[in-house]
Motif scaffolding. Structure first.
Motif, PDB file in Angstrom:
ATOM      1  N   THR A   5       2.706  44.673 -50.713  1.00 50.94           N
ATOM      2  CA  THR A   5       3.673  44.509 -51.792  1.00 50.94           C
ATOM      3  C   THR A   5       5.024  44.106 -51.224  1.00 50.94           C
ATOM      4  OG1 THR A   5       2.555  46.196 -53.118  1.00 50.94           O
ATOM      5  CG2 THR A   5       4.818  45.654 -53.714  1.00 50.94           C
ATOM      6  N   LEU A   6       5.631  43.094 -51.832  1.00 57.17           N
ATOM      7  CA  LEU A   6       6.952  42.639 -51.403  1.00 57.17           C
ATOM      8  C   LEU A   6       8.015  43.640 -51.824  1.00 57.17           C
ATOM      9  CD1 LEU A   6       6.818  38.829 -52.268  1.00 57.17           C
ATOM     10  CD2 LEU A   6       7.092  39.808 -49.991  1.00 57.17           C
ATOM     11  N   MET A   7       8.882  44.013 -50.883  1.00 55.60           N
ATOM     12  CA  MET A   7       9.983  44.928 -51.158  1.00 55.60           C
ATOM     13  C   MET A   7      11.161  44.579 -50.259  1.00 55.60           C
ATOM     14  SD  MET A   7       8.070  48.622 -51.582  1.00 55.60           S
ATOM     15  CE  MET A   7       6.742  48.330 -50.415  1.00 55.60           C
ATOM     16  N   PRO A   8      12.390  44.889 -50.673  1.00 52.23           N
ATOM     17  CA  PRO A   8      13.522  44.715 -49.761  1.00 52.23           C
ATOM     18  C   PRO A   8      13.312  45.574 -48.511  1.00 52.23           C
ATOM     19  CG  PRO A   8      14.292  45.065 -52.000  1.00 52.23           C
ATOM     20  CD  PRO A   8      12.823  45.354 -52.000  1.00 52.23           C
ATOM     21  N   THR A   9      13.330  44.950 -47.352  1.00 53.60           N
ATOM     22  CA  THR A   9      12.977  45.633 -46.111  1.00 53.60           C
ATOM     23  C   THR A   9      13.956  45.260 -45.010  1.00 53.60           C
ATOM     24  OG1 THR A   9      10.646  45.509 -46.768  1.00 53.60           O
ATOM     25  CG2 THR A   9      11.101  46.105 -44.490  1.00 53.60           C
ATOM     26  N   TYR A  10      14.354  46.241 -44.256  1.00 50.87           N
ATOM     27  CA  TYR A  10      15.233  46.048 -43.104  1.00 50.87           C
ATOM     28  C   TYR A  10      14.383  45.705 -41.889  1.00 50.87           C
ATOM     29  CZ  TYR A  10      18.212  47.548 -39.178  1.00 50.87           C
ATOM     30  OH  TYR A  10      18.912  47.637 -37.994  1.00 50.87           O
TER      31      TYR A  10
ATOM     32  N   ASP B 138      21.987  40.298 -50.593  1.00 47.86           N
ATOM     33  CA  ASP B 138      23.211  39.517 -50.729  1.00 47.86           C
ATOM     34  C   ASP B 138      24.301  40.033 -49.800  1.00 47.86           C
ATOM     35  OD1 ASP B 138      22.243  37.753 -52.634  1.00 47.86           O
ATOM     36  OD2 ASP B 138      22.894  38.974 -54.321  1.00 47.86           O
ATOM     37  N   ALA B 139      24.461  41.363 -49.765  1.00 48.97           N
ATOM     38  CA  ALA B 139      25.513  41.954 -48.942  1.00 48.97           C
ATOM     39  C   ALA B 139      25.284  41.666 -47.462  1.00 48.97           C
ATOM     40  CB  ALA B 139      25.577  43.462 -49.187  1.00 48.97           C
ATOM     41  N   CYS B 140      24.059  41.868 -47.009  1.00 48.56           N
ATOM     42  CA  CYS B 140      23.747  41.655 -45.597  1.00 48.56           C
ATOM     43  C   CYS B 140      23.874  40.182 -45.215  1.00 48.56           C
ATOM     44  CB  CYS B 140      22.346  42.167 -45.287  1.00 48.56           C
ATOM     45  SG  CYS B 140      21.922  42.145 -43.532  1.00 48.56           S
ATOM     46  N   ASP B 141      23.398  39.293 -46.076  1.00 44.86           N
ATOM     47  CA  ASP B 141      23.482  37.860 -45.772  1.00 44.86           C
ATOM     48  C   ASP B 141      24.937  37.411 -45.667  1.00 44.86           C
ATOM     49  OD1 ASP B 141      20.763  37.580 -45.667  1.00 44.86           O
ATOM     50  OD2 ASP B 141      20.545  36.765 -47.695  1.00 44.86           O
ATOM     51  N   SER B 142      25.811  37.966 -46.520  1.00 43.00           N
ATOM     52  CA  SER B 142      27.221  37.579 -46.440  1.00 43.00           C
ATOM     53  C   SER B 142      27.844  38.010 -45.113  1.00 43.00           C
ATOM     54  CB  SER B 142      27.991  38.189 -47.617  1.00 43.00           C
ATOM     55  OG  SER B 142      28.078  39.601 -47.499  1.00 43.00           O
ATOM     56  N   ILE B 143      27.439  39.167 -44.613  1.00 42.35           N
ATOM     57  CA  ILE B 143      27.950  39.632 -43.316  1.00 42.35           C
ATOM     58  C   ILE B 143      27.391  38.781 -42.182  1.00 42.35           C
ATOM     59  CG2 ILE B 143      28.034  41.580 -41.718  1.00 42.35           C
ATOM     60  CD1 ILE B 143      29.785  41.885 -44.205  1.00 42.35           C
ATOM     61  N   MET B 144      26.108  38.448 -42.263  1.00 43.17           N
ATOM     62  CA  MET B 144      25.508  37.603 -41.235  1.00 43.17           C
ATOM     63  C   MET B 144      26.198  36.245 -41.171  1.00 43.17           C
ATOM     64  SD  MET B 144      23.134  39.374 -39.703  1.00 43.17           S
ATOM     65  CE  MET B 144      24.230  40.792 -39.929  1.00 43.17           C
ATOM     66  N   ASP B 145      26.589  35.726 -42.334  1.00 46.40           N
ATOM     67  CA  ASP B 145      27.320  34.453 -42.341  1.00 46.40           C
ATOM     68  C   ASP B 145      28.661  34.585 -41.630  1.00 46.40           C
ATOM     69  OD1 ASP B 145      25.249  33.314 -43.766  1.00 46.40           O
ATOM     70  OD2 ASP B 145      26.242  33.496 -45.723  1.00 46.40           O
ATOM     71  N   LYS B 146      29.319  35.719 -41.826  1.00 44.02           N
ATOM     72  CA  LYS B 146      30.650  35.913 -41.232  1.00 44.02           C
ATOM     73  C   LYS B 146      30.591  36.069 -39.720  1.00 44.02           C
ATOM     74  CE  LYS B 146      32.702  37.999 -45.372  1.00 44.02           C
ATOM     75  NZ  LYS B 146      33.278  39.240 -45.967  1.00 44.02           N
ATOM     76  N   ILE B 147      29.535  36.691 -39.209  1.00 44.45           N
ATOM     77  CA  ILE B 147      29.447  36.916 -37.768  1.00 44.45           C
ATOM     78  C   ILE B 147      28.566  35.877 -37.090  1.00 44.45           C
ATOM     79  CG2 ILE B 147      29.868  39.380 -38.070  1.00 44.45           C
ATOM     80  CD1 ILE B 147      26.908  39.877 -37.602  1.00 44.45           C
ATOM     81  N   ASP B 148      28.218  34.823 -37.849  1.00 43.46           N
ATOM     82  CA  ASP B 148      27.482  33.690 -37.311  1.00 43.46           C
ATOM     83  C   ASP B 148      26.124  34.103 -36.735  1.00 43.46           C
ATOM     84  OD1 ASP B 148      27.160  30.991 -36.853  1.00 43.46           O
ATOM     85  OD2 ASP B 148      28.018  31.062 -34.832  1.00 43.46           O
ATOM     86  N   ARG B 149      25.390  34.868 -37.548  1.00 41.69           N
ATOM     87  CA  ARG B 149      24.024  35.233 -37.175  1.00 41.69           C
ATOM     88  C   ARG B 149      23.097  34.858 -38.331  1.00 41.69           C
ATOM     89  NH1 ARG B 149      25.045  41.144 -34.221  1.00 41.69           N
ATOM     90  NH2 ARG B 149      26.415  40.303 -32.585  1.00 41.69           N
TER      91      ARG B 149
ATOM     92  N   LEU C 214      18.230  39.576 -42.152  1.00 41.15           N
ATOM     93  CA  LEU C 214      18.078  40.874 -41.498  1.00 41.15           C
ATOM     94  C   LEU C 214      17.471  41.874 -42.485  1.00 41.15           C
ATOM     95  CD1 LEU C 214      18.513  42.754 -39.101  1.00 41.15           C
ATOM     96  CD2 LEU C 214      20.861  43.139 -39.906  1.00 41.15           C
ATOM     97  N   ILE C 215      17.919  41.791 -43.726  1.00 37.13           N
ATOM     98  CA  ILE C 215      17.269  42.503 -44.834  1.00 37.13           C
ATOM     99  C   ILE C 215      16.703  41.427 -45.755  1.00 37.13           C
ATOM    100  CG2 ILE C 215      17.537  44.121 -46.747  1.00 37.13           C
ATOM    101  CD1 ILE C 215      19.973  45.254 -45.346  1.00 37.13           C
ATOM    102  N   ARG C 216      15.423  41.480 -46.003  1.00 41.73           N
ATOM    103  CA  ARG C 216      14.787  40.452 -46.823  1.00 41.73           C
ATOM    104  C   ARG C 216      13.561  41.051 -47.515  1.00 41.73           C
ATOM    105  NH1 ARG C 216      13.582  39.419 -41.443  1.00 41.73           N
ATOM    106  NH2 ARG C 216      11.360  39.146 -40.904  1.00 41.73           N
ATOM    107  N   TYR C 217      13.028  40.303 -48.459  1.00 44.62           N
ATOM    108  CA  TYR C 217      11.797  40.721 -49.119  1.00 44.62           C
ATOM    109  C   TYR C 217      10.632  40.516 -48.148  1.00 44.62           C
ATOM    110  CZ  TYR C 217      13.763  41.394 -53.779  1.00 44.62           C
ATOM    111  OH  TYR C 217      14.459  41.876 -54.844  1.00 44.62           O
ATOM    112  N   MET C 218      10.000  41.609 -47.786  1.00 45.04           N
ATOM    113  CA  MET C 218       8.862  41.568 -46.871  1.00 45.04           C
ATOM    114  C   MET C 218       7.831  42.600 -47.303  1.00 45.04           C
ATOM    115  SD  MET C 218      10.259  41.163 -42.960  1.00 45.04           S
ATOM    116  CE  MET C 218      11.206  42.685 -42.961  1.00 45.04           C
TER     117      MET C 218
END
Length: 479
Positions: free
Chosen positions: A243-248, A306-317, A321-325
């Motif tokens: 089952t797909l769920m938000p996963t770290y 959304d929150a994690c992706d925005s941080i990853m964009d800021k630190i150029d990574r 890191l958190i996604r549906y998996m």
């Protein structure tokens, strides 16, 4: 359910480094109010879009059709009106199929993507999101709201709180009104409300929905999802490792730590992508730390992504890191395609059967329904002129909203048959079945068999296209 436990920041991996499905639970017991941060992003936009569908609850009952309310579930008169279509108790099987279709759709979505219904479509989630948006506009960002809650009561604090609760109550009142007018005419209800002429049932229903919305969405919030909602309980057993769920992504994110300035020394361990900013926790409407694994409080809304992706964009990574998996994907197990799951085929089969039943019912619904019962005692009567006469009891169900006159005709049967008083117009009342008697006689010499097939037809005098047919038989003496 397990008791809440304290966890380290090392993630939820076990000794083998793999995730275990529902290995530990972190539960918000309501010790403090959750003031979630709002951040723009892809999943937040989807959430706004899906939540806007609830505007149908407020607006749809005000649509008119031929001078009447277009959508009304008239329980008192046992009629459901959907524009020009009327669903009567005889057609309730279609409503049952619709409920089956909705239930199986919910189960199928849960098995594939966990509590995505809770995160994007649930009325409780939607109203909480609306109430907290109002709260943010009046009291400020999460930090300001925490400080305001902890501050002593002052005139400014009282004014903000009073204004907020007034708006909450107003929305709750409109919600209660919007629910009621699905079951009775909106114009009539507003007239009774403004003139304080509501019945006891109307008044009690309005108070119940108003207070229920106010307390559930304004005060209990995520606690409703955790402790009151039955779906939150059953969804755990409907999810599995596929089952797909938000996963770290622990393998990529650990070891987590604050973002360092400059290059790390050679003897320092390599740091993961998680910089421990806690943005994923701050945006979660239920206060879940998704880095601690799958939890009862997660409603699969994707705001942490959304929150994690925005941080990853800021630190150029890289994002994700958190996604549906799925847990299989996390553990490196080959992931099956959606069509390879037997349960998917079962759900699709049930959905198609229910959908085909509804389509068939709607296509054969009609505005008139005819039932004909031949007289059994006696089966026939021999008249003085030597003809054979049969008696039939007609039941014509008029599904329109006005009385109609119909005429009766017949096809097939015996050569030379005559419908007695065939020119007589029969009145059928709206919204119910009207009964009348029809006599058919035919020359005995024209009867070639004991039972002859006969088809009756009733049609609206004013609109011949509004008609209904019924197959029966004409009975004569044995041959």
């Amino acid at each position: 359910m397990s008791e809440p436990v304290q966890k380290s920041n090392s993630g939820v991996g076990n000794e083998t480094g793999l995730y275990s499905e529902h290995e530990e639970w972190a539960v918000n017991m309501g010790e403090k109010t959750i003031h979630a941060k709002r951040m723009p992003g892809f999943y937040r936009s989807i959430k706004y879009f899906t939540e806007s569908f609830w505007l149908i609850l407020f607006l749809a009952p005000y649509m008119r059709w031929n001078g009447k309310q277009a959508l009304i579930l008239d329980v008192n008169d046992r009629q459901f009106h959907i524009f020009g279509l009327t669903i009567l108790p005889q057609d309730i099987w279609m409503v049952s199929l619709l409920l089956l279709l909705l239930a199986m759709t919910l189960f199928a979505v849960t098995s594939v993507a966990s509590r995505v219904f809770c995160g994007y479509f649930c009325f409780q989630t939607t109203w909480v999101d609306l109430f907290t948006w109002i709260e943010e506009k009046i009291e400020g960002a999460p930090n300001a709201r925490h400080k305001l809650d902890a501050a002593p009561m002052t005139g400014a604090k009282f004014g903000k709180k009073a204004f907020k609760h007034t708006l909450w109550l107003l929305i709750s009142l409109l919600t209660g009104i919007s629910v009621i007018i699905w079951f009775e005419d909106a114009h009539v209800f507003w007239g009774n409300l403004l003139h304080f002429n509501l019945s006891m049932i109307e008044g009690a229903t309005l108070v119940a929905f108003t207070l229920g919305t106010y307390f559930l969405a304004g005060h209990l919030r995520e606690q409703t999802c955790l402790w009151l909602c039955p779906y939150a309980r059953i969804q755990g057993v409907m999810c599995d490792a596929q089952t797909l769920m938000p996963t770290y992504d622990e393998k990529r994110g650990e070891p987590r730590g604050r973002l360092r300035k400059g290059a790390a020394s050679a003897d320092e361990p390599k740091q993961g992508d998680c910089i421990d900013c806690f943005q994923c926790v701050q945006v979660c409407p239920t206060g879940v730390d998704i880095r601690q694994g799958q939890q009862l409080g997660c409603i699969t809304c994707g705001l942490c992504l959304d929150a994690c992706d925005s941080i990853m964009d800021k630190i150029d990574r890289p994002r994700g890191l958190i996604r549906y998996m799925t847990l299989d994907e996390v553990n490196g197990v080959p992931v099956k395609k959606l069509y390879q799951h037997p349960r998917t085929l079962v759900y699709i089969g049930i959905l198609l059967i229910a959908l085909m039943g509804i389509v068939y019912g709607l296509s054969h619904l009609g505005t008139l329904t005819l039932r004909v019962a031949p007289e059994r005692q006696p089966l026939f009567v021999r008249m003085s002129d030597g003809s054979i006469q049969n008696k039939y009891m007609f039941k014509v169900l008029n599904k329109t909203d006005k009385d109609l006159y119909v005429k009766v005709s017949a096809e097939g049967g015996v050569k030379g048959q005559v419908i007695v008083d065939s020119d007589k117009k029969q009145l059928v009342h709206h919204g119910k079945a009207s009964g009348f008697t029809i006599f058919v006689k035919a020359p005995e010499e024209n009867l070639t068999r004991e039972v002859t097939k006969l088809q009756f037809r009733v049609e609206n005098v004013e609109d011949p296209n509004m008609k209904a047919e019924y197959d029966t038989v004409f009975t004569g003496p044995k041959r």
